[in-house]
Design an enzyme around this catalytic site. Structure first.
Site, short mmCIF file in Angstrom:
data_model
loop_
_atom_site.label_atom_id
_atom_site.label_comp_id
_atom_site.label_asym_id
_atom_site.label_seq_id
_atom_site.Cartn_x
_atom_site.Cartn_y
_atom_site.Cartn_z
N HIS A 1 0.85 -1.19 0.00
CA HIS A 1 0.00 0.00 0.00
C HIS A 1 0.89 1.24 0.00
O HIS A 1 2.03 1.20 0.49
CB HIS A 1 -0.89 0.02 1.24
CG HIS A 1 -1.96 -1.02 1.23
ND1 HIS A 1 -3.04 -0.94 2.07
CD2 HIS A 1 -2.12 -2.15 0.50
CE1 HIS A 1 -3.84 -1.98 1.87
NE2 HIS A 1 -3.29 -2.73 0.92
N GLU B 1 0.98 3.89 1.80
CA GLU B 1 1.46 4.32 3.10
C GLU B 1 2.63 3.47 3.58
O GLU B 1 3.63 3.98 4.09
CB GLU B 1 0.35 4.26 4.16
CG GLU B 1 -0.87 5.07 3.84
CD GLU B 1 -1.97 4.24 3.17
OE1 GLU B 1 -1.71 3.61 2.12
OE2 GLU B 1 -3.09 4.24 3.69
N CYS C 1 -6.09 2.04 5.91
CA CYS C 1 -6.69 0.80 6.39
C CYS C 1 -6.04 0.41 7.72
O CYS C 1 -5.05 1.02 8.13
CB CYS C 1 -6.50 -0.30 5.34
SG CYS C 1 -4.81 -0.91 5.22
N CYS D 1 -2.18 -0.25 7.49
CA CYS D 1 -1.37 0.96 7.30
C CYS D 1 -1.36 1.82 8.56
O CYS D 1 -0.31 2.35 8.95
CB CYS D 1 -1.87 1.75 6.10
SG CYS D 1 -1.62 0.88 4.54
#
Length: 157
Positions: free
Chosen positions: A57, A59, A87, A90
């Site tokens: 992801h 992040e 999420c 993260c």
């Protein structure tokens, strides 16, 4: 001459540029950057498809880049700017890095962990709290995501 002080909106525009990189690569358009002392020390966009990595992801990749740049996994006082509410994976990574603040654009009512579906920013179960501020350039961030998924649906028919 003093350095220009950048606003949350300025940083979010940079995160949106990163999200467009993800979109061009066929990834869900999310971009993120880690800022410390007014300088971006890590930036990334979503790459789980291209990297064959469910943890890729934006992040997480931005945190990894910042950690390498700073030569430490602790990023105390950092601000993470991301175009979509983080999420749980993260947000928890940010907790472990001791990030001080997360600023995000679009809210994620299905998986958001900064107040939408969950709120891990101030969970007593975790050993660190993060200040969260959502809705920065929310319409731009949301429009980018909606356009991406609309295009995917149209190309699937």
């Amino acid at each position: 001459m003093s350095a220009m002080i950048r606003t949350d909106e300025d940083w979010m525009r940079q995160a949106l540029d990163l999200a467009r990189c993800a979109q061009r690569a066929g990834e869900v358009p999310v971009g993120a950057l880690v800022v410390m002392d007014g300088v971006a020390v890590g930036e990334a966009w979503n790459r789980p498809i291209g990297d064959c990595d469910p943890t890729a992801h934006a992040e997480v990749l931005a945190l990894r880049a910042a950690g390498l740049q700073r030569r430490s996994y602790r990023l105390a006082g950092a601000t993470v700017y991301v175009t979509l509410e983080p999420c749980p994976m993260c947000l928890t990574a940010m907790v472990h890095a001791r990030v001080g603040r997360v600023v995000f654009g679009a809210w994620d009512p299905r998986q958001g962990a900064a107040g939408s579906a969950f709120d891990l920013t101030r969970s007593s179960a975790l050993n660190h709290a993060i200040d969260a501020f959502g809705g920065v350039l929310a319409q731009d961030c949301s429009d980018l995501l909606k356009g991406f998924f609309r295009q995917r649906r149209e190309s699937a028919t």
